[in-house]
Enzyme design. Structure first.
Site, mmCIF file in Angstrom:
data_model
loop_
_atom_site.group_PDB
_atom_site.id
_atom_site.type_symbol
_atom_site.label_atom_id
_atom_site.label_comp_id
_atom_site.label_asym_id
_atom_site.label_seq_id
_atom_site.Cartn_x
_atom_site.Cartn_y
_atom_site.Cartn_z
ATOM 1 N N LYS A 1 5.365 2.153 8.391
ATOM 2 C CA LYS A 1 4.147 2.846 8.840
ATOM 3 C C LYS A 1 2.947 1.894 8.948
ATOM 4 C CE LYS A 1 3.580 6.665 6.698
ATOM 5 N NZ LYS A 1 3.213 7.614 5.625
ATOM 6 N N ASN B 1 -3.178 18.985 1.139
ATOM 7 C CA ASN B 1 -4.092 18.112 1.869
ATOM 8 C C ASN B 1 -3.702 17.996 3.348
ATOM 9 O OD1 ASN B 1 -4.605 15.248 2.994
ATOM 10 N ND2 ASN B 1 -6.181 15.499 1.451
ATOM 11 N N SER C 1 -7.398 4.828 4.404
ATOM 12 C CA SER C 1 -7.328 4.085 3.142
ATOM 13 C C SER C 1 -7.651 2.607 3.388
ATOM 14 C CB SER C 1 -5.933 4.205 2.520
ATOM 15 O OG SER C 1 -5.841 5.368 1.735
ATOM 16 N N LYS D 1 5.202 2.396 -2.943
ATOM 17 C CA LYS D 1 5.086 3.811 -3.325
ATOM 18 C C LYS D 1 5.222 3.892 -4.830
ATOM 19 C CE LYS D 1 4.487 7.772 -1.241
ATOM 20 N NZ LYS D 1 3.753 7.993 0.019
ATOM 21 N N LYS E 1 0.852 -1.186 0.000
ATOM 22 C CA LYS E 1 0.000 0.000 0.000
ATOM 23 C C LYS E 1 0.887 1.234 0.000
ATOM 24 C CE LYS E 1 -4.206 1.649 0.639
ATOM 25 N NZ LYS E 1 -3.896 2.567 -0.471
ATOM 26 N N THR F 1 -5.211 12.199 6.992
ATOM 27 C CA THR F 1 -3.784 12.302 7.324
ATOM 28 C C THR F 1 -3.602 13.318 8.447
ATOM 29 O OG1 THR F 1 -3.225 11.725 5.060
ATOM 30 C CG2 THR F 1 -1.502 12.796 6.349
HETATM 31 P P1 NAD Z 1 -0.409 18.252 -1.569
HETATM 32 O O1 NAD Z 1 0.036 18.142 -2.957
HETATM 33 O O2 NAD Z 1 -1.861 18.231 -1.269
HETATM 34 O O3 NAD Z 1 0.199 19.565 -0.883
HETATM 35 C C1 NAD Z 1 1.562 19.840 -0.866
HETATM 36 C C2 NAD Z 1 1.739 21.242 -0.318
HETATM 37 O O4 NAD Z 1 3.131 21.468 -0.067
HETATM 38 C C3 NAD Z 1 1.297 22.333 -1.286
HETATM 39 O O5 NAD Z 1 0.694 23.377 -0.543
HETATM 40 C C4 NAD Z 1 2.615 22.842 -1.885
HETATM 41 O O6 NAD Z 1 2.540 24.168 -2.326
HETATM 42 C C5 NAD Z 1 3.511 22.713 -0.676
HETATM 43 N N1 NAD Z 1 4.931 22.649 -0.982
HETATM 44 C C6 NAD Z 1 5.569 21.951 -1.946
HETATM 45 N N2 NAD Z 1 6.882 22.168 -1.869
HETATM 46 C C7 NAD Z 1 7.085 23.009 -0.815
HETATM 47 C C8 NAD Z 1 8.218 23.591 -0.208
HETATM 48 N N3 NAD Z 1 9.441 23.365 -0.685
HETATM 49 N N4 NAD Z 1 8.032 24.386 0.864
HETATM 50 C C9 NAD Z 1 6.796 24.622 1.352
HETATM 51 N N5 NAD Z 1 5.680 24.089 0.834
HETATM 52 C C10 NAD Z 1 5.827 23.299 -0.241
HETATM 53 O O7 NAD Z 1 0.350 17.064 -0.810
HETATM 54 P P2 NAD Z 1 -0.054 16.331 0.540
HETATM 55 O O8 NAD Z 1 -0.876 15.162 0.197
HETATM 56 O O9 NAD Z 1 -0.540 17.329 1.536
HETATM 57 O O10 NAD Z 1 1.383 15.779 0.966
HETATM 58 C C11 NAD Z 1 2.274 16.563 1.743
HETATM 59 C C12 NAD Z 1 3.197 15.618 2.485
HETATM 60 O O11 NAD Z 1 2.413 14.740 3.293
HETATM 61 C C13 NAD Z 1 4.064 14.731 1.604
HETATM 62 O O12 NAD Z 1 5.310 14.507 2.242
HETATM 63 C C14 NAD Z 1 3.294 13.438 1.581
HETATM 64 O O13 NAD Z 1 4.123 12.321 1.295
HETATM 65 C C15 NAD Z 1 2.773 13.403 2.997
HETATM 66 N N6 NAD Z 1 1.627 12.524 3.195
HETATM 67 C C16 NAD Z 1 0.455 12.715 2.507
HETATM 68 C C17 NAD Z 1 -0.598 11.822 2.719
HETATM 69 C C18 NAD Z 1 -1.940 11.980 2.032
HETATM 70 O O14 NAD Z 1 -2.844 11.217 2.346
HETATM 71 N N7 NAD Z 1 -2.117 12.942 1.147
HETATM 72 C C19 NAD Z 1 -0.459 10.774 3.627
HETATM 73 C C20 NAD Z 1 0.731 10.621 4.337
HETATM 74 C C21 NAD Z 1 1.766 11.504 4.096
#
Ligand code: NAD
Length: 435
Positions: free
Chosen positions: A97, A224, A361, A109, A73, A193
């Protein structure tokens, strides 16, 4: 780009974390050996017809790291810098995780090396569908189940699930999670998350007896994970004093309102694909600040929610927050982690703090397979129960061994993967023969 061969890869760094925690997990050395190797990887070339009629080829990746506990996953990210080392590392972290919160999943991934902000909505749809077609039988509801990650969302997951079902000629919604609710998604997956991290912070609040109204929070990343944690904490009375996105950040000592910032971001991106190009910088009365400055603000809680390697050896000693909640995957390098631990900073590690996403999920996958859908309250309550249980187990182990929460979470996870691997037999079992 040339890479210094003496610089360890991201995956080698992650393996050091594994080795450091292994001694507290009490597993057979074959388990640790197995966890050093991804099970299988696939790299594909994805041809996409662009809106102007031209053809572009994108590189797509998927790694199934370990499936001792069940089908693998993990999310799919769209990002210019996606590469094999990064995807393998993220798949390794997913393995840890899923086990840390006792899900019946291994870790995986995927990703596509693309700048999604430069593609139209229809180009993104063709790219997403072609990724699934190219991955063929590598994914599947009993094999490997993608989900959203950086720059992918429910719409993208809906396209992917739809394409898989077209190819198979049958209804198989459990192949992808994080889908729109109307397409078989779970209630509560959108903010899961962040909500998982929020529930853990609430436990910490009880343990430490802190007052939300007196607690200043800075959040890096406003997607997100970042937007929803800012909203949940703000609604609970916490002071969100800074937020940022890839274009920069905003700060207001008297506190920001995440919901209105989000609304402005949504409005300014209108007509521009599915990705937000409006910046939080235009949203509220504030001071501008860079992402680097945000990390070093004088706050109580710092929440990196953007991407890897933001807190490093070079800025760790300037981080002033006493608590860090890692909603992003891998935001703190190993060297920075050691500096912060020495200074007594409490880090809720990514493998626990952001496990709410994969937990809901799992709930979505379960609901898809049973055909019976839960209420939002049921989702929230089961998420809260699971994350708080494992947070306390990890905390107790950390206290017992006087180790960090990260080492403890790894040990907690490795123990369970170890039991699954050992149950299939180890050196001693095979050497002694069957009785
Ligand atoms: P997303 O695409 O919804 O949002 C990413 C955000 O980060 C955006 O606002 C973008 O502008 C910002 N960003 C990108 N580069 C940046 C930087 N250098 N400095 C500051 N801001 C920056 O992505 P997400 O789903 O929120 O994922 C964010 C993190 O959370 C990632 O590391 C992802 O692996 C992790 N994550 C996400 C989920 C999920 O369910 N979406 C689950 C576990 C972990």
């Amino acid at each position: 780009m040339s890479v210094d061969p003496r610089t360890p890869s991201q995956l080698q760094e992650a393996h050091r974390q594994l080795e450091e925690a292994a001694r507290y997990a009490e597993v057979h050395d074959e388990v640790i050996e197995k966890l050093h190797h991804p099970k299988e990887s696939k790299i594909v070339s994805i041809p996409v017809r662009m809106d102007d009629g031209s053809l572009r080829i994108f590189r797509g990746y998927r790694v199934r790291y370990n499936d001792a506990l069940g089908p693998t996953k993990g999310g799919v990210r769209y990002d210019r810098d996606v590469n094999a080392d990064e995807v393998s590392t993220l798949a390794f972290w997913m393995t840890i995780k899923c086990s840390a919160v006792h899900l019946p999943f291994g870790g995986a991934k995927g990703g596509i090396a693309v700048d999604p902000k430069r593609l139209s909505r229809t180009e993104l749809e063709r790219l997403s569908r072609s990724y699934v077609a190219a991955m063929g039988s590598f994914i599947g509801p009993d094999r490997d189940i993608p989900a959203p990650d950086l720059y992918t969302n429910a719409t993208v997951m809906g396209w992917m699930a739809d394409e898989y079902q077209k190819i198979r000629g049958e209804n198989t919604p459990a192949v992808v999670t994080g889908k729109p609710v109307a397409a078989g998604g779970s209630l509560g997956r959108d903010d899961a998350t962040a909500r998982g991290g929020y529930y853990i912070l609430k436990e910490l609040e009880k343990i430490r007896g802190c007052d939300p109204a007196e607690t200043k929070v800075a959040v890096q990343g406003f997607g997100n994970a970042g937007y929803h944690i800012a909203r949940l904490l703000h609604d609970d009375g916490y002071q969100i004093v800074a937020v940022s996105d890839s274009q920069g950040g905003i700060h207001r000592a008297s506190g920001l309102d995440p919901t209105s910032i989000h609304r402005v971001k949504e409005e300014t991106r209108e007509l521009r694909a599915v990705y937000c190009e409006g910046s939080v910088c235009r949203a509220q009365d504030h001071d501008d600040l860079t992402n680097e400055e945000l990390l070093e603000l004088d706050v109580d809680v710092l929440i990196p929610a953007a991407r890897e390697n933001q807190i490093t050896e070079s800025n760790a000693s300037r981080i002033r927050a006493s608590t860090i909640v890692e909603l992003a995957n891998g935001p703190t390098t190993r060297a920075a982690d050691a500096i912060l631990n020495d200074r007594g900073t409490l880090i809720i590690p990514d493998v626990l703090a952001n496990a709410g996403g994969v937990t809901v999920s799992y709930f979505e996958w379960t609901q898809n397979r049973s055909g019976y859908y839960w209420t939002l309250d049921e989702v929230h309550e089961r998420l809260r129960a699971r994350l708080t249980t494992h947070f306390h187990e990890v905390r107790n182990r950390a206290e017992r061994h006087d180790i960090s929460l990260r080492q403890s979470a790894y040990a907690h996870a490795i123990r369970r993967i170890g039991e699954a691997i050992e149950s299939r037999g180890t050196r001693e079992y095979f050497a002694s023969g069957l009785e």
